[in-house]
Design a protein around this motif. Structure first.
Motif, PDB file in Angstrom:
ATOM      1  N   VAL A 163       0.836  -1.200   0.000  1.00  0.00           N
ATOM      2  CA  VAL A 163       0.000   0.000   0.000  1.00  0.00           C
ATOM      3  C   VAL A 163       0.873   1.252   0.000  1.00  0.00           C
ATOM      4  O   VAL A 163       0.598   2.225  -0.705  1.00  0.00           O
ATOM      5  N   LYS A 164       1.926   1.230   0.796  1.00  0.00           N
ATOM      6  CA  LYS A 164       2.840   2.379   0.848  1.00  0.00           C
ATOM      7  C   LYS A 164       3.485   2.619  -0.520  1.00  0.00           C
ATOM      8  O   LYS A 164       3.579   3.762  -0.988  1.00  0.00           O
ATOM      9  N   MET A 165       3.931   1.537  -1.160  1.00  0.00           N
ATOM     10  CA  MET A 165       4.527   1.670  -2.481  1.00  0.00           C
ATOM     11  C   MET A 165       3.505   2.184  -3.490  1.00  0.00           C
ATOM     12  O   MET A 165       3.819   3.030  -4.342  1.00  0.00           O
ATOM     13  N   MET A 166       2.278   1.671  -3.401  1.00  0.00           N
ATOM     14  CA  MET A 166       1.226   2.110  -4.323  1.00  0.00           C
ATOM     15  C   MET A 166       0.898   3.585  -4.101  1.00  0.00           C
ATOM     16  O   MET A 166       0.687   4.331  -5.067  1.00  0.00           O
ATOM     17  N   ARG A 167       0.873   3.984  -2.846  1.00  0.00           N
ATOM     18  CA  ARG A 167       0.570   5.381  -2.543  1.00  0.00           C
ATOM     19  C   ARG A 167       1.628   6.300  -3.145  1.00  0.00           C
ATOM     20  O   ARG A 167       1.317   7.320  -3.759  1.00  0.00           O
ATOM     21  N   GLU A 168       2.889   5.915  -2.991  1.00  0.00           N
ATOM     22  CA  GLU A 168       3.963   6.740  -3.525  1.00  0.00           C
ATOM     23  C   GLU A 168       3.977   6.727  -5.050  1.00  0.00           C
ATOM     24  O   GLU A 168       4.295   7.741  -5.681  1.00  0.00           O
ATOM     25  N   MET A 169       3.625   5.587  -5.643  1.00  0.00           N
ATOM     26  CA  MET A 169       3.656   5.484  -7.093  1.00  0.00           C
ATOM     27  C   MET A 169       2.500   6.247  -7.733  1.00  0.00           C
ATOM     28  O   MET A 169       2.691   7.005  -8.685  1.00  0.00           O
ATOM     29  N   VAL A 170       1.290   6.049  -7.179  1.00  0.00           N
ATOM     30  CA  VAL A 170       0.107   6.671  -7.763  1.00  0.00           C
ATOM     31  C   VAL A 170       0.078   8.172  -7.492  1.00  0.00           C
ATOM     32  O   VAL A 170      -0.265   8.973  -8.377  1.00  0.00           O
ATOM     33  N   ALA A 171       0.453   8.545  -6.274  1.00  0.00           N
ATOM     34  CA  ALA A 171       0.326   9.948  -5.866  1.00  0.00           C
ATOM     35  C   ALA A 171       1.644  10.698  -5.976  1.00  0.00           C
ATOM     36  O   ALA A 171       1.859  11.690  -5.274  1.00  0.00           O
ATOM     37  N   ARG A 172       2.522  10.242  -6.862  1.00  0.00           N
ATOM     38  CA  ARG A 172       3.839  10.865  -6.964  1.00  0.00           C
ATOM     39  C   ARG A 172       3.745  12.341  -7.349  1.00  0.00           C
ATOM     40  O   ARG A 172       4.511  13.175  -6.864  1.00  0.00           O
ATOM     41  N   LYS A 173       2.802  12.666  -8.214  1.00  0.00           N
ATOM     42  CA  LYS A 173       2.673  14.041  -8.706  1.00  0.00           C
ATOM     43  C   LYS A 173       1.636  14.852  -7.930  1.00  0.00           C
ATOM     44  O   LYS A 173       1.350  15.981  -8.297  1.00  0.00           O
ATOM     45  N   TRP A 174       1.082  14.271  -6.881  1.00  0.00           N
ATOM     46  CA  TRP A 174       0.076  14.982  -6.116  1.00  0.00           C
ATOM     47  C   TRP A 174       0.725  15.887  -5.076  1.00  0.00           C
ATOM     48  O   TRP A 174       1.860  15.647  -4.637  1.00  0.00           O
ATOM     49  N   ASP A 175       0.002  16.882  -4.664  1.00  0.00           N
ATOM     50  CA  ASP A 175       0.439  17.740  -3.573  1.00  0.00           C
ATOM     51  C   ASP A 175       0.253  16.989  -2.258  1.00  0.00           C
ATOM     52  O   ASP A 175      -0.876  16.679  -1.856  1.00  0.00           O
ATOM     53  N   LYS A 176       1.340  16.687  -1.569  1.00  0.00           N
ATOM     54  CA  LYS A 176       1.256  15.875  -0.353  1.00  0.00           C
ATOM     55  C   LYS A 176       0.577  16.601   0.804  1.00  0.00           C
ATOM     56  O   LYS A 176       0.268  15.982   1.819  1.00  0.00           O
TER      57      LYS A 176
END
Length: 214
Positions: A163-176
């Motif tokens: 889940v952590k990897m998916m979050r970083e991969m999918v939301a890479r371009k999102w404003d954290k």
């Protein structure tokens, strides 16, 4: 208890009795249908296990949403001051516009979790094998459920890492710091929690059926 608490207690008891009656009625109907009409041999325990696992699997999205609301409700509370789990009323999650790829990914993850629960525990033989191992070592039901929690920590940890990897991969371009990223974070961790809770509930009912119904 005051009058209001007695009313809540009576309503809870009524809901429990109706639920148990419906569950037993559905189990008996399905047992008769499978054995008589489909000419397939299934025991009452097998039918009951299949129904209970199916119900819990179908409840997965509701459990996940409830946990997501709780995580969102307590996100700014310091670690040492966290209230007891689900001890406070929570508001609905903020509404945001999600792109279709994200919506499809969330639906796919939820359906995958429900199918995985059915595949792992839908067969009553799985419960019998797991409880059989506990019986060989004379492990009590309480200790067995503790062992389930300990052993389940490994696959749950792997799921959390994915889940952590998916979050970083999918939301890479999102404003954290943005709302979309924060809700995505809450959704994913609620997903991990919901899956672990469903596994625990299924195992708890499994040990009760194997040890007290057979």
């Amino acid at each position: 208890m005051n009058k209001k608490e007695w009313v809540y207690f009576a309503k809870g008891m009524l809901v429990c009795m109706v639920s148990v009656a419906c569950l037993l009625g559905l189990s008996l109907w399905l047992l008769i249908y499978v054995n008589r009409d489909l000419q397939q041999e299934m025991s009452f325990e097998q039918v009951l296990n299949l129904i209970l696992v199916t119900i819990i699997a179908l409840m997965f999205p509701l459990i996940q949403y409830g946990q997501a609301r709780w995580l969102w409700h307590t996100r700014h509370v310091p670690a040492g001051q966290q209230p007891e789990w689900m001890s406070e009323k929570t508001a609905h999650l903020p509404k945001i516009a999600k792109p279709w790829p994200q919506r499809l990914l969330e639906v796919g993850l939820q359906v995958g979790a429900m199918l995985l629960l059915l595949w792992l525990f839908g067969a009553y033989a799985t419960q019998q094998r797991l409880v059989g191992i506990a019986n060989e070592y004379d492990i009590s039901s309480g200790t067995y459920l503790v062992c389930v929690l300990v052993l389940a920590a490994v696959p749950i940890a792997v799921l959390a890492w994915l889940v952590k990897m998916m979050r970083e991969m999918v939301a890479r371009k999102w404003d954290k710091q943005g709302l979309r990223y924060q809700l995505w974070w809450v959704w994913l961790w609620a997903y991990v929690f919901a899956f672990g809770l469903c596994v625990y509930l299924i195992q708890m009912m499994g040990v009760m059926m194997v040890r007290h119904l057979e």
